[in-house]
Design a protein around this motif. Structure first.
Motif, short mmCIF file in Angstrom:
data_model
loop_
_atom_site.label_atom_id
_atom_site.label_comp_id
_atom_site.label_asym_id
_atom_site.label_seq_id
_atom_site.Cartn_x
_atom_site.Cartn_y
_atom_site.Cartn_z
N SER A 272 46.76 40.79 30.69
CA SER A 272 45.42 40.38 30.29
C SER A 272 44.79 39.57 31.42
O SER A 272 45.49 39.05 32.30
CB SER A 272 45.46 39.55 29.01
N SER B 90 42.71 31.51 37.83
CA SER B 90 42.95 30.21 37.22
C SER B 90 44.16 30.29 36.30
O SER B 90 44.50 31.36 35.79
CB SER B 90 41.73 29.76 36.42
N HIS C 179 44.93 25.48 39.21
CA HIS C 179 43.68 24.94 38.69
C HIS C 179 42.49 25.34 39.56
O HIS C 179 42.52 25.18 40.78
CB HIS C 179 43.77 23.42 38.60
N PRO D 158 42.98 36.46 33.29
CA PRO D 158 42.99 35.00 33.15
C PRO D 158 41.61 34.52 32.72
O PRO D 158 40.65 35.30 32.66
CB PRO D 158 43.34 34.51 34.56
N ARG D 159 41.50 33.24 32.46
CA ARG D 159 40.21 32.69 32.04
C ARG D 159 39.16 32.83 33.13
O ARG D 159 37.99 33.08 32.86
CB ARG D 159 40.38 31.22 31.65
N GLN D 160 39.59 32.65 34.38
CA GLN D 160 38.66 32.78 35.51
C GLN D 160 39.29 33.62 36.61
O GLN D 160 40.48 33.51 36.89
CB GLN D 160 38.31 31.41 36.11
N GLN E 243 47.57 27.57 34.34
CA GLN E 243 48.11 26.23 34.08
C GLN E 243 48.55 25.52 35.35
O GLN E 243 48.43 24.30 35.46
CB GLN E 243 49.29 26.35 33.11
#
Length: 215
Positions: free
Chosen positions: A178, A137, A142, A180-182, A139
């Motif tokens: 790092s 995921s 999506h 990602p969020r998902q 910017q």
């Protein structure tokens, strides 16, 4: 005592410990985490592309192959037309410049919403072992585009097919500082057999997954 500390205390007690790790023990644990040791793996002497194609089909994804990214819109149009699906949908930003209109499609580069029936995404990499797509995921990538529409079309560069999940994580650690969020793993259409062991598709996501491999 917080719930977190309560859980940790119970784990320590089960392991015969009375307190947190000492400095030396902590460094041993961190060193192991940094090394990312692998467990035993099965034989993987097969060729990547044929294996990936075979496992995609086994996981109920359909597969097409094109020679270049410019041919993707025509391949998407062929798939949608052949299955009597809507000729409009959404895509990730990286594909906004493709000639969708020239292929007779109406594709918008934006996140998907509940009304969109077709979502077109790229893939971070693909796992040949089990025909799985690895999506990150971000910017411009999506998660909703692969999760909300009934039909998910995934564009997979052949150069980004790796052998197994371990290779996918290694690639992610190498290329990103790092996480990602998902990180989503997609293995064919969404399915469940929770009710009377009857297979039902599209319960938690797309009914269909179509993979376009770009040579």
């Amino acid at each position: 005592m917080s719930a977190r500390e309560n859980i940790l205390q119970r784990i320590r007690a089960a392991n015969g410990r009375t307190g947190a790790l000492g400095a030396g023990e902590r460094e041993v644990a961190l060193s192991r985490l940094r090394a990312h040791p692998r467990g035993p793996l099965p034989d993987m002497s097969w060729e990547l592309l044929p294996r990936f194609r075979e496992r995609c089909i086994a996981m109920m994804s359909s597969v097409a192959e094109v020679a270049s990214l410019a041919q993707v819109p025509q391949a998407v149009a062929k798939y949608l037309t052949g299955n009597k699906l809507p000729l409009r949908g959404v895509c990730w930003t990286q594909f906004s410049d493709l000639d969708w209109a020239g292929a007779g499609l109406q594709i918008a580069a934006r996140p998907a919403n509940g009304d969109d029936k077709v979502g077109i995404t790229g893939t971070y990499c693909a796992l040949a072992e089990n025909g799985t797509l690895m999506l990150l995921s971000g910017q411009d990538s999506h998660a909703t585009t692969s999760l909300l529409p009934d039909n998910h079309v995934a564009i997979v560069p052949a150069s980004r097919i790796v052998r197994a999940m371990e290779d996918g994580w290694d690639l992610l650690r190498k290329e990103h500082d790092s996480l990602p969020r998902q990180v989503n793993f997609v293995s064919g259409p969404s399915r469940t057999a929770d009710i009377e062991m009857t297979m039902v598709l599209g319960v938690h996501g797309p009914f269909r997954v179509h993979v376009i491999i770009v040579a």
